[in-house]
Design a protein around this motif. Structure first.
Motif, mmCIF file in Angstrom:
data_model
loop_
_atom_site.group_PDB
_atom_site.id
_atom_site.type_symbol
_atom_site.label_atom_id
_atom_site.label_comp_id
_atom_site.label_asym_id
_atom_site.label_seq_id
_atom_site.Cartn_x
_atom_site.Cartn_y
_atom_site.Cartn_z
ATOM 1 N N HIS A 1 0.826 -1.208 0.000
ATOM 2 C CA HIS A 1 0.000 0.000 0.000
ATOM 3 C C HIS A 1 0.860 1.257 0.000
ATOM 4 N N SER B 1 0.522 3.359 -3.401
ATOM 5 C CA SER B 1 -0.342 4.527 -3.214
ATOM 6 C C SER B 1 0.425 5.836 -3.303
ATOM 7 N N GLU C 1 -7.405 3.359 -5.549
ATOM 8 C CA GLU C 1 -7.326 2.797 -4.201
ATOM 9 C C GLU C 1 -7.815 1.348 -4.189
ATOM 10 N N THR D 1 -5.104 -0.842 -5.708
ATOM 11 C CA THR D 1 -4.001 -0.956 -4.752
ATOM 12 C C THR D 1 -4.342 -1.935 -3.641
#
Length: 267
Positions: free
Chosen positions: A92, A96, A118, A121
């Motif tokens: 993450h 991200s 998101e 991810t």
């Protein structure tokens, strides 16, 4: 002759009539198109929000975008390290923040706009966690900013300020590396950086910093993000170096300019 003159004057048009007609036509056409587009958008469902990606979807995304460097089985290659034990928290953080996929080899992976949503991810992180478990997401209260900001500031100055600056402005390291600024980092990525130790950062496990102490540090950094510099212009928050340079250039420079001006006036 009188009738002919009257007829001609009555049929004369203003020079602005054609422009007005064109403008009215464009307004009507544009308004109709905008209304139709809004109606279609309102009737169409949002498939991206309605769908939920699974671990299998994360596997496909990983194989298409990450396996070239990290291997199909996460074992790593010559171009990328093994991902065994990194866990979903590290995935993450790296994805991200846009650090991964890596744009080019260099001393450090730079932060850039993320290439995945998101949801994508999270799916890739879940896939890595299912194959090679590692650090996972903390409880929500760790990230809520409700800790002791004063204690967090003390911990940050002891453990982090030598690289990230006491105000979280970042700083240069050796061999082209650097500690990034923390003014826009999210709480989850603050925690992930402390737990996973990305790139040049050391790992702060629970024996080094407890979960409560990590919460206090996050609270302190959120306090810095929400509060502007009390002294006004921060000058990059680099301390006496930037402040002294500012005084030298603008303060002493202004005095020299004033002295030259007074001398020229007296002569």
């Amino acid at each position: 002759m009188a009738r002919e003159t009257t007829r001609r004057s009555g049929g004369r048009r203003s020079p602005w009539a054609a422009a007005a007609l064109i403008g009215i036509g464009l307004l009507i056409t544009g308004g109709g198109y905008a209304g139709a587009s809004a109606a279609m958008a309102a009737t169409d469902p949002a498939p991206a929000q309605a769908s939920t990606l699974t671990v299998e979807d994360g596997k496909k995304l990983f194989q298409a975008n990450c396996a070239t460097c990290h291997g199909l089985d996460l074992q790593g290659t010559q171009d990328g390290p093994s991902l065994y034990g990194v866990g979903e928290l590290s995935v993450h953080f790296q994805v991200s923040t846009g650090r991964m996929p890596l744009q080019m080899q260099g001393p450090q992976a730079p932060q850039k706009p993320p290439q995945f949503t998101e949801e994508q991810t999270a799916a890739m992180a879940a896939f890595v966690q299912s194959v090679a478990p590692g650090p996972t997401f903390p409880a929500e209260e760790v990230l809520d900013g409700g800790g002791d900001a004063s204690h967090g500031g003390e911990l940050f100055r002891i453990n982090c300020a030598m690289c990230h600056n006491v105000a979280g402005a970042g700083g240069a390291l050796t061999e082209g590396k650097y500690a990034p600024a923390l003014h826009e980092v999210t709480p989850i990525n603050m925690y992930a950086a402390m737990v996973t130790g990305p790139q040049n950062m050391p790992v702060f496990n629970d024996m080094t910093l407890t979960t409560e102490e990590k919460r206090d540090i996050i609270t302190y950094l959120l306090f810095l993000q929400d509060n502007e510099s009390p002294g006004g212009f921060s000058l990059g928050s680099l301390g006496p170096v930037s402040e002294g340079l500012f005084i030298w250039i603008f303060g002493i420079g202004s005095l020299i300019a004033l002295t030259v001006w007074i001398t020229a006036k007296s002569n």
